[in-house]
Design an enzyme around this catalytic site. Structure first.
Site, PDB file in Angstrom:
ATOM      1  N   ARG A  28       9.834   5.645  16.846  1.00  0.00           N
ATOM      2  CA  ARG A  28      10.147   6.984  17.361  1.00  0.00           C
ATOM      3  C   ARG A  28       9.549   7.066  18.751  1.00  0.00           C
ATOM      4  O   ARG A  28       8.332   6.937  18.902  1.00  0.00           O
ATOM      5  CB  ARG A  28       9.535   8.046  16.439  1.00  0.00           C
ATOM      6  CG  ARG A  28       9.452   9.416  17.045  1.00  0.00           C
ATOM      7  CD  ARG A  28      10.439  10.434  16.567  1.00  0.00           C
ATOM      8  NE  ARG A  28      10.634  10.472  15.132  1.00  0.00           N
ATOM      9  CZ  ARG A  28      11.751  10.927  14.578  1.00  0.00           C
ATOM     10  NH1 ARG A  28      12.753  11.342  15.338  1.00  0.00           N
ATOM     11  NH2 ARG A  28      11.884  10.949  13.270  1.00  0.00           N
ATOM     12  N   GLY A  67       0.138   1.628   4.265  1.00  0.00           N
ATOM     13  CA  GLY A  67      -0.464   2.700   3.459  1.00  0.00           C
ATOM     14  C   GLY A  67       0.397   3.956   3.411  1.00  0.00           C
ATOM     15  O   GLY A  67       0.783   4.506   4.434  1.00  0.00           O
ATOM     16  N   GLY A 109      21.299   8.460   7.764  1.00  0.00           N
ATOM     17  CA  GLY A 109      22.092   9.244   8.710  1.00  0.00           C
ATOM     18  C   GLY A 109      21.449   9.429  10.071  1.00  0.00           C
ATOM     19  O   GLY A 109      22.086   9.982  10.983  1.00  0.00           O
ATOM     20  N   GLU A 134       0.832  -1.203   0.000  1.00  0.00           N
ATOM     21  CA  GLU A 134       0.000   0.000   0.000  1.00  0.00           C
ATOM     22  C   GLU A 134       0.867   1.254   0.000  1.00  0.00           C
ATOM     23  O   GLU A 134       0.393   2.352   0.200  1.00  0.00           O
ATOM     24  CB  GLU A 134      -0.918   0.019   1.220  1.00  0.00           C
ATOM     25  CG  GLU A 134      -1.930  -1.097   1.251  1.00  0.00           C
ATOM     26  CD  GLU A 134      -3.032  -0.823   2.266  1.00  0.00           C
ATOM     27  OE1 GLU A 134      -3.036  -1.519   3.294  1.00  0.00           O
ATOM     28  OE2 GLU A 134      -3.845   0.078   2.034  1.00  0.00           O
TER      29      GLU A 134
HETATM   30  C1  LIG Z   1       5.777   0.094  16.177  1.00  0.00           C
HETATM   31  C2  LIG Z   1       4.661  -0.898  16.394  1.00  0.00           C
HETATM   32  C3  LIG Z   1       4.911  -2.153  15.561  1.00  0.00           C
HETATM   33  C4  LIG Z   1       4.638  -1.263  17.872  1.00  0.00           C
HETATM   34  O1  LIG Z   1       3.648  -2.172  18.058  1.00  0.00           O
HETATM   35  P1  LIG Z   1       3.733  -3.300  19.209  1.00  0.00           P
HETATM   36  O2  LIG Z   1       5.034  -4.004  19.086  1.00  0.00           O
HETATM   37  O3  LIG Z   1       2.481  -4.044  19.121  1.00  0.00           O
HETATM   38  O4  LIG Z   1       3.846  -2.471  20.509  1.00  0.00           O
HETATM   39  P2  LIG Z   1       2.670  -2.014  21.499  1.00  0.00           P
HETATM   40  O5  LIG Z   1       1.844  -0.972  20.844  1.00  0.00           O
HETATM   41  O6  LIG Z   1       2.045  -3.236  22.065  1.00  0.00           O
HETATM   42  O7  LIG Z   1       3.522  -1.339  22.604  1.00  0.00           O
HETATM   43  C5  LIG Z   1       4.426  -2.053  23.470  1.00  0.00           C
HETATM   44  C6  LIG Z   1       4.914  -1.067  24.488  1.00  0.00           C
HETATM   45  O8  LIG Z   1       5.756  -0.105  23.804  1.00  0.00           O
HETATM   46  C7  LIG Z   1       5.207   1.188  23.993  1.00  0.00           C
HETATM   47  N1  LIG Z   1       5.380   1.911  22.737  1.00  0.00           N
HETATM   48  C8  LIG Z   1       4.954   1.558  21.497  1.00  0.00           C
HETATM   49  N2  LIG Z   1       5.310   2.478  20.607  1.00  0.00           N
HETATM   50  C9  LIG Z   1       5.962   3.436  21.297  1.00  0.00           C
HETATM   51  C10 LIG Z   1       6.564   4.650  20.930  1.00  0.00           C
HETATM   52  N3  LIG Z   1       6.575   5.072  19.666  1.00  0.00           N
HETATM   53  N4  LIG Z   1       7.164   5.382  21.881  1.00  0.00           N
HETATM   54  C11 LIG Z   1       7.169   4.987  23.162  1.00  0.00           C
HETATM   55  N5  LIG Z   1       6.616   3.839  23.570  1.00  0.00           N
HETATM   56  C12 LIG Z   1       6.020   3.086  22.647  1.00  0.00           C
HETATM   57  C13 LIG Z   1       3.766   0.978  24.309  1.00  0.00           C
HETATM   58  O9  LIG Z   1       3.216   2.091  24.961  1.00  0.00           O
HETATM   59  C14 LIG Z   1       3.793  -0.237  25.122  1.00  0.00           C
HETATM   60  O10 LIG Z   1       4.208   0.090  26.409  1.00  0.00           O
HETATM   61  P3  LIG Z   1       3.759  -0.724  27.694  1.00  0.00           P
HETATM   62  O11 LIG Z   1       4.542  -2.004  27.638  1.00  0.00           O
HETATM   63  O12 LIG Z   1       4.140   0.156  28.788  1.00  0.00           O
HETATM   64  O13 LIG Z   1       2.302  -0.954  27.595  1.00  0.00           O
HETATM   65  C15 LIG Z   1       3.272  -0.308  15.974  1.00  0.00           C
HETATM   66  O14 LIG Z   1       3.003   0.833  16.766  1.00  0.00           O
HETATM   67  C16 LIG Z   1       3.231   0.111  14.526  1.00  0.00           C
HETATM   68  O15 LIG Z   1       3.593   1.211  14.161  1.00  0.00           O
HETATM   69  N6  LIG Z   1       2.774  -0.833  13.647  1.00  0.00           N
HETATM   70  C17 LIG Z   1       2.643  -0.532  12.244  1.00  0.00           C
HETATM   71  C18 LIG Z   1       1.260  -0.910  11.776  1.00  0.00           C
HETATM   72  C19 LIG Z   1       0.994  -0.406  10.376  1.00  0.00           C
HETATM   73  O16 LIG Z   1       1.237   0.730  10.066  1.00  0.00           O
HETATM   74  N7  LIG Z   1       0.522  -1.300   9.507  1.00  0.00           N
HETATM   75  C20 LIG Z   1       0.224  -0.973   8.130  1.00  0.00           C
HETATM   76  C21 LIG Z   1      -1.211  -0.549   7.994  1.00  0.00           C
HETATM   77  S1  LIG Z   1      -1.539   0.064   6.394  1.00  0.00           S
END
Ligand SMILES: CC(C)(COP(=O)(O)OP(=O)(O)OC[C@H]1O[C@@H](n2cnc3c(N)ncnc32)[C@H](O)[C@@H]1OP(=O)(O)O)[C@@H](O)C(=O)NCCC(=O)NCCS
Length: 345
Positions: free
Chosen positions: A319, A239, A288, A222
């Site tokens: 981030r 996306g 970088g 996407e």
């Molecule tokens: C980065 C990402 C993978 C993290 O997801 P995750 O591994 O499931 O992590 P969670 O959201 O369960 O968070 C785990 C912990 O990290 C923390 N955390 C997550 N992202 C954070 C961030 N950017 N900054 C600080 N803390 C963060 C959470 O608050 C949580 O803390 P806790 O343990 O105290 O509860 C997710 O946020 C993401 O961006 N996924 C991409 C999805 C996407 O865009 N798909 C395509 C659709 S078109």
């Protein structure tokens, strides 16, 4: 004539009023043709060796048909039969080697070798291709030279029609040349000829794939796959995400995505990514960028440039929403842990 030949293709194309090639369609380009086939075709069209695009007359098409028959190639014979009697320009492009292209039909043959999955991105020499690709109006009546467009538009109007100009570009959309098996494309105008889409690829409407780029396996796309970017099996592009190309802006590191990765929505990638990595939605990882490496307990280990993490597997880039810095940690969904993150434990 000696040695193995790189490729050949019987094409039908469009020429401008001045006789310049605008584009060429090759139904079934041949990679590594047999010596017997090249010999038979050489005799039919007077090919002397090297890389040649030979415009064919109707008589020569007969001779080419006979050459394919002599070489026992029934598929190409079928193509000849379908082209018999056409008023459109025909060309036989024979490439002795994969050297720098020297003509428009040659570039089109190479782009179709990519899109027909006969070669992978970076597997073919496209040096200097831009200078050989004319900028063309791609319309519902085919390719039209830009200088001829105003008169063709007027002529269509006079006949009660509208000439629909779908794009003005050096590249046509891939699907007007080939639709490889096992793919879906939401908006065909977003995939250029020269894209390589492996079986199991879905390009959603927001997705885009440039030439000499694409997927190697199952992928949901996407986001944008820029020129030269290759996406490994099982990786998804969220996306609106961006993969950095090398055509402008001075970035000369070819970006790739390993297997089993996720580039989040609106994220961006400026380093080659290893297997099973995730980039958080909205985060642009440029080469970088300074990245804080976290251990299993979320403790800071060191700070490195993102480019130092190129190709390393099992990483999660995010981030930090509280302090704004970019962090990397072991991707929990990873199958095996990344030694880089654990060597400091
Ligand atoms: C980065 C990402 C993978 C993290 O997801 P995750 O591994 O499931 O992590 P969670 O959201 O369960 O968070 C785990 C912990 O990290 C923390 N955390 C997550 N992202 C954070 C961030 N950017 N900054 C600080 N803390 C963060 C959470 O608050 C949580 O803390 P806790 O343990 O105290 O509860 C997710 O946020 C993401 O961006 N996924 C991409 C999805 C996407 O865009 N798909 C395509 C659709 S078109």
């Amino acid at each position: 004539m000696s040695g193995n030949h790189f490729s050949l293709g019987l094409g039908i194309g469009t020429r401008s009023a001045a006789g310049d090639w605008l584009e060429v369609f090759y139904s079934k380009p041949v990679l590594a043709p047999s010596a017997a086939l090249v010999e038979a075709l050489a005799a039919a069209v007077g090919y002397q060796g090297g890389n040649e695009a030979i415009a064919l007359s109707a008589d020569q098409l007969e001779a080419v048909t006979a050459a394919f028959a002599k070489a026992g190639d029934s598929e190409q014979q079928g193509i000849c039969a379908a082209l018999k009697g056409t008023a459109q320009p025909l060309v036989l492009c024979i490439l002795a080697s994969d050297s720098q292209p020297g003509s428009t039909p040659e570039v089109y043959l190479k782009l179709q070798l990519l899109s027909q999955r006969l070669v992978k991105p970076h597997g073919i020499n496209l040096t200097g291709m831009f200078g050989l690709l004319p900028n063309v109006a791609w319309t519902n009546e085919g390719a039209i030279a830009l200088g001829e467009l105003p008169m063709r538009q007027l002529k269509a109007r006079a006949e009660g029609r509208v000439l629909d100009v779908q794009s003005v570009d050096k590249f046509p959309k891939m699907t007007n040349y080939v639709v490889p098996a096992g793919i879906r494309i939401g908006d065909a105008s977003r995939v250029r000829l020269g894209a390589h889409l492996a079986e199991g690829t879905t390009i959603m409407h927001e997705g885009f794939v440039n030439f000499n780029a694409g997927t190697l396996g199952t992928s949901m796309v996407e986001g944008r796959i820029s020129a030269g970017v290759v996406v490994g099996n099982g990786s998804d592009l969220g996306g609106g995400c961006s993969t950095m190309g090398t055509l402008s802006g001075g970035n000369n590191v070819v970006i790739s995505v390993g297997e089993g990765c996720l580039i989040g929505a609106n994220a961006g990638l400026g380093i080659p990514l290893g297997d099973r990595c995730t980039v958080e939605a909205g985060l642009y990882v440029t080469g970088g960028s300074k990245v804080v490496v976290l251990d299993e307990n979320g403790q800071e280990v060191e700070t490195v440039k993102a480019s130092a993490l190129a190709g390393k597997p099992d990483l999660l880039f995010r981030r930090n929403s509280q302090n704004g810095r970019i962090e990397v940690k072991t991707n929990k969904s990873a199958i095996e842990l990344n030694a880089e993150l654990h060597s400091h434990n």
